[in-house]
Design a protein around this motif. Sequence first.
Motif: not given
Length: 110
Positions: A80-85, A87-88, A94-98
């Motif tokens: 999920a940390i990579c998914t945040l990156a 997103c940015r 950043k969706p609520a699921s993340l």
Amino acid sequence: MRRFILTGAPGAGKTTLIRALASRGRAVVEEAATDVNTELLAEGIVDPSRAPDFIDRIVACQRARRLAADAPLQFHDRSAICTLALCRYLGLPKPASLTAELCRLLNYLT
């Protein structure tokens, strides 16, 4: 439980290492974004990263794979940390699921 997350730039060898670990009987959690991209392309979406639920689908896939990995020692191809990156990088909100997955990770670490 011990979990190791492999992260890094595209082409750095994460998936190669994950596959090598799997071939040796280790519990692995495959990367999700590539499969989500493939699914969206198959649905006829030309630019998957512009689909309104792109990040939510990645998070859902990551979560399902994480929950399916039932072993005391796990190796994860991204997180999920990579998914945040991602997103940015894409300039997406950043969706609520993340946010929920990131909070779960923080609670796990503390």
